[in-house]
Write a protein that holds these residues in place. Structure first.
Motif, short mmCIF file in Angstrom:
data_model
loop_
_atom_site.label_atom_id
_atom_site.label_comp_id
_atom_site.label_asym_id
_atom_site.label_seq_id
_atom_site.Cartn_x
_atom_site.Cartn_y
_atom_site.Cartn_z
N ARG A 87 143.96 64.81 71.16
CA ARG A 87 145.40 64.96 70.99
C ARG A 87 145.72 65.78 69.75
O ARG A 87 146.65 66.60 69.74
CB ARG A 87 146.06 63.58 70.92
N LEU A 88 144.97 65.55 68.66
CA LEU A 88 145.17 66.34 67.45
C LEU A 88 144.87 67.82 67.70
O LEU A 88 145.61 68.70 67.25
CB LEU A 88 144.30 65.81 66.32
N VAL A 89 143.78 68.08 68.42
CA VAL A 89 143.41 69.47 68.73
C VAL A 89 144.46 70.13 69.60
O VAL A 89 144.84 71.29 69.40
CB VAL A 89 142.02 69.53 69.40
N ALA A 90 144.97 69.38 70.59
CA ALA A 90 146.00 69.93 71.48
C ALA A 90 147.27 70.28 70.71
O ALA A 90 147.98 71.24 71.06
CB ALA A 90 146.32 68.94 72.59
N ALA A 91 147.54 69.53 69.64
CA ALA A 91 148.74 69.79 68.84
C ALA A 91 148.52 70.87 67.79
O ALA A 91 149.49 71.36 67.20
CB ALA A 91 149.19 68.50 68.15
N SER A 92 147.26 71.25 67.57
CA SER A 92 146.99 72.22 66.50
C SER A 92 145.74 73.02 66.82
O SER A 92 145.80 73.98 67.59
CB SER A 92 146.82 71.48 65.16
N SER A 93 144.60 72.62 66.27
CA SER A 93 143.33 73.30 66.49
C SER A 93 142.22 72.39 65.99
O SER A 93 142.47 71.45 65.24
CB SER A 93 143.29 74.62 65.72
N PRO A 94 140.95 72.67 66.38
CA PRO A 94 139.85 71.87 65.83
C PRO A 94 139.80 71.90 64.31
O PRO A 94 139.51 70.88 63.68
CB PRO A 94 138.61 72.50 66.46
N ALA A 95 140.09 73.05 63.72
CA ALA A 95 140.04 73.16 62.26
C ALA A 95 141.11 72.29 61.61
O ALA A 95 140.87 71.64 60.57
CB ALA A 95 140.23 74.61 61.84
N GLU A 96 142.30 72.24 62.23
CA GLU A 96 143.38 71.42 61.67
C GLU A 96 143.11 69.94 61.88
O GLU A 96 143.44 69.11 61.02
CB GLU A 96 144.71 71.82 62.30
N ALA A 97 142.52 69.57 63.01
CA ALA A 97 142.15 68.17 63.23
C ALA A 97 141.13 67.73 62.19
O ALA A 97 141.22 66.63 61.63
CB ALA A 97 141.60 67.99 64.64
N LEU A 98 140.16 68.60 61.90
CA LEU A 98 139.15 68.28 60.89
C LEU A 98 139.81 68.18 59.51
O LEU A 98 139.46 67.29 58.72
CB LEU A 98 138.06 69.35 60.88
N ARG A 99 140.77 69.05 59.24
CA ARG A 99 141.47 69.01 57.94
C ARG A 99 142.19 67.67 57.76
O ARG A 99 142.20 67.10 56.67
CB ARG A 99 142.44 70.18 57.82
N LEU A 100 142.81 67.17 58.83
CA LEU A 100 143.47 65.88 58.74
C LEU A 100 142.48 64.78 58.42
O LEU A 100 142.72 63.92 57.55
CB LEU A 100 144.21 65.59 60.05
N HIS A 101 141.34 64.78 59.09
CA HIS A 101 140.35 63.74 58.82
C HIS A 101 139.77 63.87 57.42
O HIS A 101 139.48 62.86 56.77
CB HIS A 101 139.24 63.80 59.88
N ARG A 102 139.59 65.09 56.94
CA ARG A 102 139.12 65.29 55.57
C ARG A 102 140.17 64.76 54.58
O ARG A 102 139.84 64.16 53.54
CB ARG A 102 138.86 66.76 55.30
N THR A 103 141.44 64.99 54.90
CA THR A 103 142.50 64.49 54.04
C THR A 103 142.52 62.97 54.01
O THR A 103 142.77 62.35 52.97
CB THR A 103 143.87 65.02 54.51
N MET A 104 142.22 62.35 55.16
CA MET A 104 142.14 60.89 55.19
C MET A 104 141.00 60.37 54.32
O MET A 104 141.14 59.35 53.64
CB MET A 104 141.96 60.42 56.63
N ALA A 105 139.87 61.06 54.32
CA ALA A 105 138.76 60.65 53.46
C ALA A 105 139.18 60.70 51.99
O ALA A 105 138.88 59.80 51.20
CB ALA A 105 137.54 61.52 53.71
N GLY A 106 139.91 61.75 51.63
CA GLY A 106 140.42 61.85 50.27
C GLY A 106 141.47 60.80 49.96
O GLY A 106 141.64 60.40 48.80
N THR A 107 142.16 60.34 50.99
CA THR A 107 143.19 59.32 50.80
C THR A 107 142.59 58.01 50.33
O THR A 107 143.19 57.29 49.52
CB THR A 107 143.97 59.12 52.12
N VAL A 108 141.41 57.66 50.81
CA VAL A 108 140.74 56.44 50.34
C VAL A 108 140.55 56.52 48.82
O VAL A 108 140.85 55.57 48.08
CB VAL A 108 139.39 56.25 51.05
N GLU A 109 140.09 57.67 48.34
CA GLU A 109 139.90 57.84 46.91
C GLU A 109 141.23 57.83 46.16
O GLU A 109 141.31 57.33 45.04
CB GLU A 109 139.14 59.14 46.65
N GLU A 110 142.28 58.36 46.78
CA GLU A 110 143.59 58.38 46.15
C GLU A 110 144.13 56.97 45.94
O GLU A 110 144.71 56.66 44.88
CB GLU A 110 144.57 59.19 47.01
N VAL A 111 143.95 56.10 46.89
CA VAL A 111 144.40 54.71 46.72
C VAL A 111 143.66 54.06 45.56
O VAL A 111 144.28 53.38 44.73
CB VAL A 111 144.19 53.90 48.02
N GLY A 112 142.36 54.28 45.46
CA GLY A 112 141.60 53.74 44.34
C GLY A 112 142.06 54.32 43.01
O GLY A 112 142.14 53.59 42.00
#
Length: 459
Positions: A87-112
């Motif tokens: 669904r993420l790819v359909a709304a954007s692209s594989p690169a953008e879907a990966l960017r979202l997941h990378r941003t989520m990984a950084g979000t864990v560190e941001e909460v800490g």
């Protein structure tokens, strides 16, 4: 809304009384009115205040900060994102879907980072997550998940396979054949996080009004019993309780997840169980379960399985399902032989989480009406809500950041079916997942039921 019937471990170990703040005294005007004092609402207020200290911000809460899922959840601050990759790819692209997941990984560190900077004692330990494979079908599914992840651009630093011995070094469980491990998760005490956030935003000048039920969201206005609050932007941050708002009954389905917790365990028990690094844990079954080793050395363990209630009803009595609590206790004992049959369980509680019809989380701002929203986290809201708060702050202030172009921004989920179709469909999906686990246990092969039901339970 009424008080919860069962007291969660998190409330019981908060270390402070939960005394409600003052309610809204009467009609008022703000730049931003945030409805809901859970993670989404408080993170939004936090980042808005940091972005522009001149903004007049109010947070309106029907009960008290953290009353809902933010104060009752499993305490996984993870990089999990509920929207499917396709669904993420359909709304954007594989690169953008990966960017979202990378941003989520950084979000864990941001909460800490915020917890450390603001002095919020939320028990944040980034120990990762271990997902155990305890049958042939689970090995097949988890191996396929790993291959798909690496094919999408993730590496072994994001997700890797552990053999049975390596898995046992993390957690000693029954019948383990291997496991997946990701470092992108932290264990937290959820109620301390949300209550700490409330204190921080209030100290920064945000007005937090509790015991203030919101009756209706309108363009640039919020209607309460105390009067109307006008604002340039109104943020809906109500997650599972969204269905109580006029016109939103079919926007998000409140589905219950329940938890149990053990007494504090002695060092000898942890020698048998593991979790020295405080990893969160689950396994590859279809009915989701989740656990953590708490700061005071208990195991807090939860799972789905409670029924959805006709008409998207939310009532305090639904927080307690004795049959589900018993199933969770039995499941944990079966999973962890080192726990011991005589371990005492001291707490049992539950509450609703929010699921959009397409199982897709979203965040956005309609500039024409001034109405903003975030939610539909499907139980993965601890980390996702932080990303939502940062994104909403950028949308409201007009900052052209990398966050406002992520592929979940502006997504609109279709509405759930009217009743009784909604009740039939959701509960059929829940029952099918239980049957799928039983089928795999009996046959040792991947479930036909799960494959047939996948389109229904994933939108």
């Amino acid at each position: 809304m009424g008080r919860a019937l069962s007291v969660s471990l998190w409330q019981d170990t908060l270390g402070e009384p939960v005394s409600p703040r003052r309610p809204l005294p009467g009609p008022a005007s703000y730049d931003v009115a945030v409805v809901g004092a859970g993670y989404t609402g408080l993170w939004t207020a936090y980042y808005l205040r940091r972005a522009d200290p001149r903004l007049r911000i109010a947070v309106l809460e029907a009960e008290h900060a953290g009353f809902g899922a933010s104060g009752r959840n499993g305490g996984w601050c993870s990089a999990l994102f509920p929207t499917s990759w396709s669904r993420l790819v359909a709304a954007s692209s594989p690169a953008e879907a990966l960017r979202l997941h990378r941003t989520m990984a950084g979000t864990v560190e941001e909460v800490g980072r915020v917890c450390a900077e603001e002095g919020i004692d939320a028990g944040f330990v980034r120990g990762g997550t271990v997902t155990l494979a305890r049958s042939g079908p689970q090995v097949t599914r988890l191996r396929a998940e790993l291959a798909e992840a690496h094919g999408r651009g993730f590496t072994a630093e994001d997700l890797r396979w552990l053999d049975a011995g390596e898995a046992a070094d993390v957690l000693v469980a029954r019948d383990v054949r291997g496991a997946l491990f990701t470092p992108h998760c932290a264990r937290i005490h959820p109620a301390r996080l949300v209550r700490g956030l409330a204190r921080v935003v209030e100290a920064a000048g945000v007005d937090v009004f509790e015991q203030t039920p919101v009756r209706e969201l309108l363009p640039r206005a919020v209607r309460t019993d105390a009067g109307t609050v006008t604002a340039d932007v109104v943020v809906r941050a109500t997650e599972g309780w969204t269905a109580r708002l006029p016109g939103a009954r079919r926007a998000v389905a409140p589905v219950y997840s329940l938890m149990v917790a053990t007494e504090p365990l002695p060092p000898s028990a942890w020698d048998r169980i593991g979790l020295a690094g405080r990893a969160t844990f689950t396994d590859g079954r279809h009915v989701i379960v989740y656990g953590q080793r708490t700061a005071d050395d208990r195991i807090a363990f939860g799972g789905r399985g409670a029924p959805y209630h006709l008409g998207s009803r939310i009532e305090p009595r639904f927080d307690a399902e004795p049959a589900v609590f018993a199933m969770l206790r039995d499941t944990l004992r079966d999973l962890l032989p080192g726990l011991g049959a005589d371990v005492a369980f001291t707490h049992a509680w539950g509450g609703p989480l929010g699921i959009a019809r397409d199982w897709a989380a979203s965040v956005g701002l309609d500039r024409r009406t001034g109405l903003a929203w975030a939610g539909g986290y499907v139980g993965d809201g601890v980390g996702t809500s932080n990303l939502a708060g940062r994104t909403l702050a950028d949308l409201v202030t007009g900052r052209d950041s990398d966050l406002v172009t992520l592929p979940w921004v502006g997504h609109r989920s279709r509405r759930w079916e009217p009743e009784p179709l909604r009740w039939l469909g959701i509960n059929a999906g829940l029952r099918a997942m239980r049957l799928a686990d039983a089928e795999e246990h009996r046959t040792g092969r991947p479930s036909v039921v799960a494959r047939a039901m996948s389109p229904l339970v994933h939108g």
